[in-house]
Scaffold this motif. Structure first.
Motif, short mmCIF file in Angstrom:
data_model
loop_
_atom_site.label_atom_id
_atom_site.label_comp_id
_atom_site.label_asym_id
_atom_site.label_seq_id
_atom_site.Cartn_x
_atom_site.Cartn_y
_atom_site.Cartn_z
N ILE A 499 -2.69 35.22 6.01
CA ILE A 499 -3.10 34.11 6.88
C ILE A 499 -4.34 33.43 6.31
CG2 ILE A 499 -4.12 33.58 9.13
CD1 ILE A 499 -2.14 35.46 10.40
N GLY A 500 -5.29 34.23 5.82
CA GLY A 500 -6.47 33.64 5.20
C GLY A 500 -6.09 32.75 4.03
N ARG A 501 -5.16 33.22 3.21
CA ARG A 501 -4.73 32.43 2.06
C ARG A 501 -4.08 31.11 2.49
NH1 ARG A 501 -1.88 37.41 -1.24
NH2 ARG A 501 -3.79 38.24 -2.22
N ARG A 502 -3.23 31.20 3.52
CA ARG A 502 -2.54 29.99 3.97
C ARG A 502 -3.52 29.00 4.59
NH1 ARG A 502 0.65 31.99 1.26
NH2 ARG A 502 2.92 31.73 1.28
N LEU A 503 -4.49 29.49 5.33
CA LEU A 503 -5.49 28.58 5.91
C LEU A 503 -6.31 27.92 4.80
CD1 LEU A 503 -6.66 30.73 8.95
CD2 LEU A 503 -5.42 28.58 9.06
N ALA A 504 -6.64 28.69 3.76
CA ALA A 504 -7.38 28.11 2.64
C ALA A 504 -6.54 27.07 1.92
CB ALA A 504 -7.79 29.22 1.67
N ARG A 505 -5.24 27.34 1.82
CA ARG A 505 -4.35 26.36 1.20
C ARG A 505 -4.26 25.10 2.05
NH1 ARG A 505 2.08 27.63 0.61
NH2 ARG A 505 2.80 25.47 0.52
N LEU A 506 -4.17 25.26 3.36
CA LEU A 506 -4.13 24.12 4.27
C LEU A 506 -5.41 23.30 4.18
CD1 LEU A 506 -2.36 22.79 6.46
CD2 LEU A 506 -3.47 24.26 8.14
N ALA A 507 -6.53 23.99 3.91
CA ALA A 507 -7.83 23.31 3.84
C ALA A 507 -8.01 22.46 2.60
CB ALA A 507 -8.95 24.36 3.91
N ARG A 508 -7.04 22.52 1.68
CA ARG A 508 -7.13 21.64 0.51
C ARG A 508 -6.89 20.18 0.89
NH1 ARG A 508 -3.28 25.33 -3.44
NH2 ARG A 508 -4.66 27.16 -3.53
#
Length: 583
Positions: A499-508
């Motif tokens: 989930i952390g990875r996906r949120l970081a990806r979304l934050a791009r």
């Protein structure tokens, strides 16, 4: 992008300022410290209903202020936001940002302000909704509703234009069909109304009144009723002004004034000559009045027959004003409105046949539009389900299956007011959003029966489904701010890292703000804010943590070991791994 939020006297927060950056921002803190109040503040800026019980004890009101920038948005959205600001009379700050504010009084109504201007809470919400997307536990529950699922599919499919065309045709079809049913059911009543209108209009047309004619007649009749008196008065006045009869011994006023003017003009004295000029003006007025009196006398009838014809005409007009309006101008307005109404009361066979053809034409057009919209949804449903399933695989749910079922909403029979015959021969119900029923399905493991999302997903699974959907749908709202309130509830371990990875990806592509209890998520943040209790009476503050302070907060979140060397070591390892993965 939301750059700053200021909160006063809201729940546990007495006064706090949070500064947000680009990318991923996390808010952490002990349970009850006030993290939820930050999200509550954002909901208030989004136009949510104000709850006076949220006002901090001892304070008169709570205030939430947000500062937004729009430089990261596309040109079309910027133009749309500028139109909203202009319509509200709001203005940008000196740096181009927009300040939104909401105050909640303990005893009175809430107030909303946008760009320094007082606006309704709905107007504030309309503006901030374009910039903020809020996701919390309630939003997860909304995802179970059919209309929310259909809306998510439409966002992905890009059906806005097709849906708008369908809705316009549906409105026209329902209106025309309702008119046809009304004409059929009220044929006799409408025919009687048409006859009454035709009779009245024929009566008015026969009299043929002119605008303002009744008022003009009153003046004419009054004059004719006093014909001798008026003639004598006018003649006497004309004679006094201008005695043109040579036999008259007394000169007229014009003659006297003329002699006076000549006498004054014969001198060289400036004062007397200026008075002569004034007499010249007076002489002009006297002669003009005398001419008008002559015209008045010439127009006066020589006998009383004109009075009789005027009285007869007045009687005709009064017949109309007794029936249709208080004056002739009102009668003429009534006639215009009645002609328009009569044009709509075509109850002839030809008129009904024409309306039936119009209803059929609209039904065919609507059926084509509905079929096109449904086809777009079906094609998009396969792609969206496939992409969300792939995202779930990246969220530690490799065996999960996500489906989207698009089916025709069947009409019970042709008596259904919204029944629509499709080109395929099916009888569908033409709803406001189309003819489709959209249902999300989910199975946590392949081989399991796919059930509706509301019946098959746990809280943690639902959180990940919603996050997967947002990641897939993110391209449609690049540059906006997405807020997740404990989207990771019920999740831990490897799933939390994903989930952390996906949120970081979304934050791009978005500004992402997350309220979380998971250190695995917090470690991926670009900005880490901590809400903690400080001072008396449970006051909470918001502060940004970096370096060692951030490691200590992650250690506390890991196992409450913020002061432990072991806990800090684990936290440092987690932070380094997350940040190096982002680099």
């Amino acid at each position: 992008m939301l750059t700053e939020i200021r909160i006063e006297s809201l729940g546990a927060i007495s006064a706090a300022v949070g500064e947000f950056g680009r990318g991923l921002t996390v808010l952490t803190g002990e349970t009850g410290a006030g993290k939820t109040m930050v999200v509550t503040g954002l909901h208030l800026l989004g136009g949510a209903r104000a709850d006076a019980t949220r006002v901090r004890s001892g304070a008169d009101r709570a205030v939430v202020e947000g500062r937004f920038t729009t430089t990261d948005l596309d040109e079309a959205m910027c133009a749309q936001l500028d139109e909203m600001l202009e319509a509200s009379g709001a203005e940008r700050d000196e740096d181009g940002s927009v300040i939104a504010l909401r105050s909640v009084s303990r005893d009175g109504p809430s107030r909303a302000y946008l760009g320094g201007r007082s606006v309704p809470a709905k107007s504030l919400g309309d503006f901030t909704t374009e910039l903020l997307t809020l996701h919390g536990q309630n939003d997860q529950l909304r995802l179970m509703r059919p209309e929310e699922q259909r809306g998510a599919l439409d966002r992905f499919a890009g059906t806005a234009a097709a849906l708008e065309r369908y809705r316009k045709l549906r409105d026209a079809w329902l209106t025309a069909r309702g008119d046809l049913v009304d004409r059929r059911n009220r044929a006799r009543e409408l025919a009687q109304e048409a006859d009454r209108l035709k009779f009245a209009l024929n009566e008015i047309d026969t009299v043929d009144p002119r605008p303002g004619e009744d008022d003009a007649l009153v003046a004419d009749i009054l004059r004719l009723s006093e014909l001798d008196t008026l003639r004598e008065a006018a003649a006497s006045a004309r004679e006094a002004l201008s005695a043109e009869d040579p036999d008259e011994s007394a000169p007229g006023a014009a003659d006297c004034v003329g002699r006076g003017r000549a006498a004054l003009e014969s001198t060289d004295d400036a004062t007397l000559r200026s008075l002569a000029a004034q007499l010249d003006e007076a002489l002009t007025v006297i002669n003009e009045v005398a001419r008008e009196l002559g015209g008045f006398l010439d127009e006066l009838p020589v006998d009383a027959s004109a009075l009789e014809s005027k009285l007869a005409r007045q009687a005709e007009l009064r017949t109309l004003t007794r029936k249709y309006a208080s004056d002739i101008d009102g009668v003429l307005r009534w006639a215009d409105e009645s002609r328009q109404r009569l044009a709509q009361l075509d109850v002839s066979e030809e008129g009904l046949a024409a309306l039936e053809r119009r209803v059929d034409e609209l039904a065919h057009e609507l059926a084509d539009a509905a079929t096109d919209l449904s086809s777009r949804r079906r094609k998009a449903a396969k792609r969206l389900a496939k992409e969300v399933t792939a995202e779930l695989g990246g969220l530690a749910m490799a065996n999960a299956e996500f489906t989207i079922d698009v089916t025709i909403d069947q009409a019970a029979d042709r008596d259904d007011p919204a029944a629509l015959a499709l080109p395929s021969g099916e009888l569908a119900r033409a709803g406001a959003d189309g003819i489709d029923q959209v249902e999300f399905g989910f199975a946590a493991h392949r081989g399991m029966t796919v059930l509706p999302l509301a019946k098959s997903a746990s809280g943690g699974e639902l959180s990940r489904v919603m996050l997967a959907l947002e990641v897939v749908l993110a391209a449609s709202a690049a540059g906006t701010t997405m807020v997740f309130d404990e989207v990771d509830a019920g999740v831990g371990g490897r799933a939390a890292v994903q989930i952390g990875r996906r949120l970081a990806r979304l934050a791009r592509t978005h500004q992402v703000i997350v309220v979380t209890h998971l250190p695995q998520v917090a470690a991926y943040a670009d900005v880490h804010l901590v809400v903690h209790s400080a001072g008396p009476r449970g006051t909470s503050v918001v502060r940004r943590v970096t370096d060692d302070d951030r490691v200590a907060e992650l250690a506390r979140m890991l196992a409450g070991l913020g002061d432990s060397d072991t806990g800090r070591a684990h936290a440092r390892e987690l932070l380094d791994a997350a940040q190096s993965e982002k680099a």
